[in-house]
Design an enzyme around this catalytic site. Structure first.
Site, PDB file in Angstrom:
ATOM      1  N   ARG A 195       0.628  -1.269   0.069  1.00 23.28           N
ATOM      2  CA  ARG A 195       0.087   0.545  -0.094  1.00 23.28           C
ATOM      3  C   ARG A 195       0.809   1.417  -0.312  1.00 23.28           C
ATOM      4  O   ARG A 195       1.024   1.878  -0.348  1.00 23.28           O
ATOM      5  CB  ARG A 195      -0.901   0.017   1.054  1.00 23.28           C
ATOM      6  CG  ARG A 195      -2.326  -0.378   1.136  1.00 23.28           C
ATOM      7  CD  ARG A 195      -2.285  -1.611   2.406  1.00 23.28           C
ATOM      8  NE  ARG A 195      -4.366  -1.464   1.839  1.00 23.28           N
ATOM      9  CZ  ARG A 195      -4.892  -2.337   2.478  1.00 23.28           C
ATOM     10  NH1 ARG A 195      -4.818  -1.601   4.130  1.00 23.28           N
ATOM     11  NH2 ARG A 195      -5.932  -3.068   2.359  1.00 23.28           N
ATOM     12  N   LYS A 235     -18.497 -17.135   3.264  1.00 29.76           N
ATOM     13  CA  LYS A 235     -19.962 -17.197   3.712  1.00 29.76           C
ATOM     14  C   LYS A 235     -20.723 -16.273   2.597  1.00 29.76           C
ATOM     15  O   LYS A 235     -20.672 -15.230   2.269  1.00 29.76           O
ATOM     16  CB  LYS A 235     -20.320 -16.726   4.905  1.00 29.76           C
ATOM     17  CG  LYS A 235     -19.712 -17.690   5.921  1.00 29.76           C
ATOM     18  CD  LYS A 235     -20.127 -16.658   7.890  1.00 29.76           C
ATOM     19  CE  LYS A 235     -19.102 -17.005   9.056  1.00 29.76           C
ATOM     20  NZ  LYS A 235     -20.181 -16.479  10.048  1.00 29.76           N
ATOM     21  N   GLY A 288      -8.459  -9.042   0.430  1.00 30.97           N
ATOM     22  CA  GLY A 288      -6.434  -9.603   1.221  1.00 30.97           C
ATOM     23  C   GLY A 288      -6.450 -10.912   1.081  1.00 30.97           C
ATOM     24  O   GLY A 288      -4.826 -11.086   0.226  1.00 30.97           O
ATOM     25  N   GLY A 338     -13.237  -3.917   1.089  1.00 29.93           N
ATOM     26  CA  GLY A 338     -14.407  -3.436   1.514  1.00 29.93           C
ATOM     27  C   GLY A 338     -14.836  -2.379   0.989  1.00 29.93           C
ATOM     28  O   GLY A 338     -16.042  -2.812  -0.017  1.00 29.93           O
TER      29      GLY A 338
END
Length: 393
Positions: free
Chosen positions: A36, A199, A347, A370
């Site tokens: 980053r 999930k 990630g 996100g």
């Protein structure tokens, strides 16, 4: 999108405040992964080259808001400043939390400093007006360049853009938005999405959104197990969500989802567990599906080879365990070999990319997790929305 771009501005003699996402892993005071930080370098260098005095701000870790940074040493920006300085080949000082507009005005063109962890400032996460106006008072130009935090309406990402004299997007943010638009709004078809993870519930909106956009949707990991169960296949003791069966069936009715033909199973979730390849219909009551099998991998590789645009988020198995990594490795290498446009984010995805050394073979690697998912599911990111609003003025 009508967003003012930093690259188009005259920054000579201007105080420029850049919000970057420098939230990198730090262990024993050393940067473990500087991806980053390296991604932010072109923006910082361009601002310096244009003759600006540059202030960079970011968060690091999960510090407690309002608590002095001295009491939270693990969240201090010092290691980031040191590493950033090495990469820029210049001294980068960390400015204290009481850094003032007067101090900002005293900075000289070509000088770069790093503000202390913004998440310790009172009102930061609530997007409070007071702290937003404080950030705005430091600069002549605010640059939002942190795509990874663009989905959060916070003072350093959104509020400051409301009050700064000029608010614009940095090159990294512009590149992220352009890459996602290319993949989702203007794809060269066939468009394929590969979505893995534990999930369905955590990525339900993403899956539903993609089902209406892609030509094929590949699911992996625990998500694939839920879709297998929805197709009436046995999943044994595998991770899956019984309460998501109906949603999975609805998504399967919307678009083509190639399910595994065979899988790699074990009777326990351990790195040294014995892997066994089975057809999906032969999965036993005590089996845990931990990877796709060789037939499934070959079929997915063939599907990937036919795609012209690929969006990748998540592994297709427990790739952290060598015995259950072959599926993810095959998918990763096939995406890398594809000559079309590929964009990857998240990630675990980035970890897999680095593990297999294919960084240079992916067209665009997103710095967001996100934010990447929220953009894919069709949400307007708050930090982007405010830049769009300011762009109309």
């Amino acid at each position: 999108m009508t967003i003012l771009a930093m690259a188009d501005l005259d920054l000579a003699g201007k105080r420029v405040l850049i919000r970057e996402d420098l939230n990198v892993p730090v262990k024993n005071g050393k940067i473990v992964n500087d991806a980053r930080i390296r991604a932010a370098l072109p923006t910082i260098r361009l601002a310096l080259h244009k003759g600006a005095s540059v202030m960079v701000m970011s968060h690091l870790g999960r510090p407690q808001e309002g608590v002095p940074i001295a009491q939270q040493p693990d969240s201090m920006m010092a290691p980031v400043a040191a590493h950033l300085g090495q990469l820029l080949q210049m001294e980068i000082k960390v400015m204290p939390q009481d850094f003032s507009a007067a101090a900002a005005s005293a900075l000289k063109p070509g000088q770069c400093v790093l503000l202390e962890n913004v998440r310790t400032n009172v009102g930061e996460t609530d997007n409070a007006e007071a702290i937003s106006r404080y950030y705005a008072s430091l600069c002549d130009v605010f640059v939002m360049d942190a795509f990874g935090t663009a989905h959060r309406a916070q003072a350093s990402t959104h509020g400051v853009a409301r009050f700064a004299a000029i608010a614009c997007a940095g090159p990294l943010l512009v590149a992220e938005l352009d890459a996602l638009e290319r993949a989702l709004s203007k794809p060269v078809r066939p468009l394929l999405a590969v979505v893995g993870g534990a999930k369905v519930s955590s990525k339900l909106q993403v899956l539903e959104s993609l089902a209406n956009k892609v030509d094929a949707l590949v699911v992996g990991g625990g998500i694939a197990n839920t879709f297998l169960a929805a197709a009436g296949k046995p999943v044994g003791k595998s991770l899956y969500e019984a309460d998501m069966i109906e949603q999975a069936q609805r998504i399967m009715a919307q678009t083509h989802i190639p399910l595994p033909i065979d899988v790699v199973v074990a009777t326990e979730f351990k790195e040294d567990a014995t892997p066994t390849v089975k057809l999906v219909d032969d999965v036993g009551a005590n089996d845990m599906i931990l990877d796709i099998g060789p037939q499934s991998a070959a079929a997915l590789v063939a599907t990937i080879n036919q795609a012209n645009t690929i969006l990748w988020n998540g592994p297709v198995g427990v790739f952290e365990f060598a015995n259950f990594a072959k599926g993810t490795q095959a998918v990763a290498r096939a995406i890398a070999a594809n000559q079309g446009f590929s964009i990857a984010g998240g990630g675990e995805t980035i970890t897999a990319i680095e593990k297999y050394g294919i960084e240079k073979d992916i067209s665009y690697i997103s710095t967001g997790g996100g934010a990447f998912l929220e953009f894919v599911q069709g949400d307007i990111l708050p930090a982007v929305a405010i830049l769009l609003e300011r762009g109309k003025n």
